[in-house]
Design an enzyme around this catalytic site. Structure first.
Site, PDB file in Angstrom:
ATOM      1  N   ASP A  25       0.834  -1.205   0.000  1.00  0.00           N
ATOM      2  CA  ASP A  25       0.000   0.000   0.000  1.00  0.00           C
ATOM      3  C   ASP A  25       0.867   1.251   0.000  1.00  0.00           C
ATOM      4  O   ASP A  25       1.972   1.248   0.561  1.00  0.00           O
ATOM      5  CB  ASP A  25      -0.905  -0.023   1.243  1.00  0.00           C
ATOM      6  CG  ASP A  25      -2.036   0.998   1.140  1.00  0.00           C
ATOM      7  OD1 ASP A  25      -2.342   1.442   0.011  1.00  0.00           O
ATOM      8  OD2 ASP A  25      -2.602   1.357   2.186  1.00  0.00           O
ATOM      9  N   GLY A  28      -0.053   5.454  -4.387  1.00  0.00           N
ATOM     10  CA  GLY A  28      -0.733   6.700  -4.758  1.00  0.00           C
ATOM     11  C   GLY A  28      -0.174   7.871  -3.969  1.00  0.00           C
ATOM     12  O   GLY A  28       0.138   8.938  -4.532  1.00  0.00           O
ATOM     13  N   HIS A  42       2.526   3.498  -9.004  1.00  0.00           N
ATOM     14  CA  HIS A  42       2.423   2.052  -9.262  1.00  0.00           C
ATOM     15  C   HIS A  42       3.674   1.559 -10.001  1.00  0.00           C
ATOM     16  O   HIS A  42       4.195   0.486  -9.713  1.00  0.00           O
ATOM     17  CB  HIS A  42       1.159   1.737 -10.063  1.00  0.00           C
ATOM     18  CG  HIS A  42      -0.107   2.078  -9.319  1.00  0.00           C
ATOM     19  ND1 HIS A  42      -0.305   1.730  -8.012  1.00  0.00           N
ATOM     20  CD2 HIS A  42      -1.234   2.741  -9.699  1.00  0.00           C
ATOM     21  CE1 HIS A  42      -1.497   2.160  -7.608  1.00  0.00           C
ATOM     22  NE2 HIS A  42      -2.074   2.776  -8.615  1.00  0.00           N
ATOM     23  N   LEU A 136      11.614 -20.216  -4.970  1.00  0.00           N
ATOM     24  CA  LEU A 136      10.552 -19.397  -4.367  1.00  0.00           C
ATOM     25  C   LEU A 136       9.215 -19.603  -5.101  1.00  0.00           C
ATOM     26  O   LEU A 136       9.160 -19.552  -6.328  1.00  0.00           O
ATOM     27  CB  LEU A 136      10.949 -17.916  -4.448  1.00  0.00           C
ATOM     28  CG  LEU A 136       9.899 -16.939  -3.910  1.00  0.00           C
ATOM     29  CD1 LEU A 136       9.794 -17.013  -2.393  1.00  0.00           C
ATOM     30  CD2 LEU A 136      10.231 -15.505  -4.344  1.00  0.00           C
ATOM     31  N   ARG A 193       2.051  -5.202   5.977  1.00  0.00           N
ATOM     32  CA  ARG A 193       1.312  -4.167   5.252  1.00  0.00           C
ATOM     33  C   ARG A 193       2.135  -2.885   5.300  1.00  0.00           C
ATOM     34  O   ARG A 193       2.529  -2.439   6.375  1.00  0.00           O
ATOM     35  CB  ARG A 193      -0.069  -3.910   5.854  1.00  0.00           C
ATOM     36  CG  ARG A 193      -0.807  -2.847   5.026  1.00  0.00           C
ATOM     37  CD  ARG A 193      -2.163  -2.488   5.554  1.00  0.00           C
ATOM     38  NE  ARG A 193      -2.790  -1.542   4.639  1.00  0.00           N
ATOM     39  CZ  ARG A 193      -3.993  -1.657   4.135  1.00  0.00           C
ATOM     40  NH1 ARG A 193      -4.766  -2.655   4.474  1.00  0.00           N
ATOM     41  NH2 ARG A 193      -4.476  -0.755   3.291  1.00  0.00           N
ATOM     42  N   ARG A 199      -4.826  -2.392   8.689  1.00  0.00           N
ATOM     43  CA  ARG A 199      -6.013  -3.210   8.428  1.00  0.00           C
ATOM     44  C   ARG A 199      -5.684  -4.289   7.403  1.00  0.00           C
ATOM     45  O   ARG A 199      -4.644  -4.250   6.755  1.00  0.00           O
ATOM     46  CB  ARG A 199      -7.187  -2.338   7.988  1.00  0.00           C
ATOM     47  CG  ARG A 199      -6.901  -1.426   6.835  1.00  0.00           C
ATOM     48  CD  ARG A 199      -8.145  -0.641   6.416  1.00  0.00           C
ATOM     49  NE  ARG A 199      -7.813   0.331   5.408  1.00  0.00           N
ATOM     50  CZ  ARG A 199      -7.783   1.660   5.585  1.00  0.00           C
ATOM     51  NH1 ARG A 199      -8.102   2.174   6.746  1.00  0.00           N
ATOM     52  NH2 ARG A 199      -7.441   2.464   4.603  1.00  0.00           N
TER      53      ARG A 199
HETATM   54  C1  FPP Z   1      -1.983   0.148  -3.366  1.00  0.00           C
HETATM   55  O1  FPP Z   1      -1.523   1.461  -3.268  1.00  0.00           O
HETATM   56  C2  FPP Z   1      -1.383  -0.508  -4.518  1.00  0.00           C
HETATM   57  C3  FPP Z   1      -2.068  -1.048  -5.558  1.00  0.00           C
HETATM   58  C4  FPP Z   1      -3.528  -1.070  -5.649  1.00  0.00           C
HETATM   59  C5  FPP Z   1      -1.353  -1.622  -6.711  1.00  0.00           C
HETATM   60  C6  FPP Z   1      -0.190  -2.517  -6.405  1.00  0.00           C
HETATM   61  C7  FPP Z   1       0.576  -2.667  -7.624  1.00  0.00           C
HETATM   62  C8  FPP Z   1       1.908  -2.638  -7.711  1.00  0.00           C
HETATM   63  C9  FPP Z   1       2.822  -2.570  -6.567  1.00  0.00           C
HETATM   64  C10 FPP Z   1       2.496  -2.651  -9.067  1.00  0.00           C
HETATM   65  C11 FPP Z   1       3.030  -3.875  -9.648  1.00  0.00           C
HETATM   66  C12 FPP Z   1       2.717  -5.180  -9.112  1.00  0.00           C
HETATM   67  C13 FPP Z   1       3.154  -6.326  -9.681  1.00  0.00           C
HETATM   68  C14 FPP Z   1       2.842  -7.600  -9.023  1.00  0.00           C
HETATM   69  C15 FPP Z   1       3.939  -6.346 -10.928  1.00  0.00           C
HETATM   70  P1  FPP Z   1      -2.587   2.633  -3.362  1.00  0.00           P
HETATM   71  O2  FPP Z   1      -2.746   2.995  -4.794  1.00  0.00           O
HETATM   72  O3  FPP Z   1      -3.836   2.240  -2.662  1.00  0.00           O
HETATM   73  O4  FPP Z   1      -1.848   3.761  -2.588  1.00  0.00           O
HETATM   74  P2  FPP Z   1      -2.501   4.918  -1.692  1.00  0.00           P
HETATM   75  O5  FPP Z   1      -3.112   4.249  -0.487  1.00  0.00           O
HETATM   76  O6  FPP Z   1      -1.319   5.763  -1.336  1.00  0.00           O
HETATM   77  O7  FPP Z   1      -3.488   5.634  -2.565  1.00  0.00           O
END
Ligand code: FPP
Length: 252
Positions: A25, A28, A42, A136, A193, A199
């Site tokens: 997480d 963003g 991302h 792995l 996390r 959470r």
């Molecule tokens: C949550 O952060 C993250 C995601 C919904 C996307 C996770 C994806 C990646 C790490 C990219 C690549 C993954 C792979 C497996 C190649 P958020 O967008 O909710 O962040 P925020 O809480 O700061 O808004």
């Protein structure tokens, strides 16, 4: 918790979790802090995925499960969803050969029928290519939700009962666990996390019953090898009791 990761040198006698699950997480917010669009966060997150996968393999973690896209993430703005799907496809195309060379077995969990056909095809190819690898075991959760997983498993069990392959009185925790997406895989010992929230967000609800939880304030793109080592170090110091008392566990 913001940890001074520099002090967490991995000791040779450290207890390594067999299975680590991670809620990645903070992409963003990482991007917003730099006045960049969310998709840049991302993209930066992919680098952390690479670093953590490599480190987990080096440390002898047997299974690693990463939460990349939840059932609920479909309700994000359409352009964010499509840029994430594009990113998964690109990352797959770019990384599979290297994962394969490093003996990593790659599998996806989640409602893959909800994904675009092109991505489903690449996923199937990657799973097939790496199927015999015994290093792995890497699971990527896409279009995944813990509640969806339990409902899906229940449907599969009901179908088996209807086909008389299973008697209702034979249904127990093992039958249900085996019908889940991670059926046959040991439960996560450690759930990490990032991003400061504490959470579970509908991740692996059944499987994390006895997982140790580690919450990091680092945003996912800032989470690297040192932070992963810190989480492993923290795990190593926990006493796992599974409902027993501390004295019982200490005497065992
Ligand atoms: C949550 O952060 C993250 C995601 C919904 C996307 C996770 C994806 C990646 C790490 C990219 C690549 C993954 C792979 C497996 C190649 P958020 O967008 O909710 O962040 P925020 O809480 O700061 O808004």
């Amino acid at each position: 918790m913001k940890l001074d990761t520099a002090i967490y040198v991995i000791e040779t006698d450290q207890r390594i979790p067999q299975h680590v699950a991670i809620i990645m997480d903070g992409n963003g917010r990482w991007a917003s802090e730099r006045a960049m669009p969310r998709h840049a966060g991302h993209r930066a997150g992919v680098k952390s995925v690479r670093a953590v996968v490599e480190r987990a393999a080096e440390q002898g973690v047997a299974h690693l499960t990463l939460f990349a896209f939840s059932s609920e993430n479909w309700s994000r703005p359409r352009d964010e969803v499509s840029s994430l799907m594009k990113l998964f496809l690109e990352a797959l195309q770019r990384e599979v050969t290297k994962l394969h060379r490093n003996n990593v077995r790659l599998r996806f969990i989640g409602a893959r029928e909800q994904l675009q056909a092109g991505l489903v095809k690449k996923i199937a190819e990657a799973e097939l290519k790496t199927a015999a690898n015994d290093g792995l075991q890497l699971f990527i959760a896409v279009a995944y939700g813990g509640r969806w997983d339990v409902v899906n498993a229940t449907k599969n069990i009901v179908a088996r009962v209807q086909e008389r392959d299973l008697m209702p009185e034979e249904i127990d925790e093992t039958v249900l666990a085996n019908a889940l997406q991670l059926g046959g895989v040991p439960d996560p010992d450690l759930l990490i996390r990032t991003g400061g929230e504490q959470r579970i967000s509908n991740f692996l609800l059944w499987n994390i019953a006895y997982a140790e939880l580690f919450f990091s304030d680092e945003l996912w793109p800032d989470f690297g090898t040192a932070e992963f080592d810190a989480a492993l170090h923290h795990f190593s110091g926990r006493q796992r009791r599974y409902g027993h008392t501390g004295d019982q566990v200490g005497a065992a």
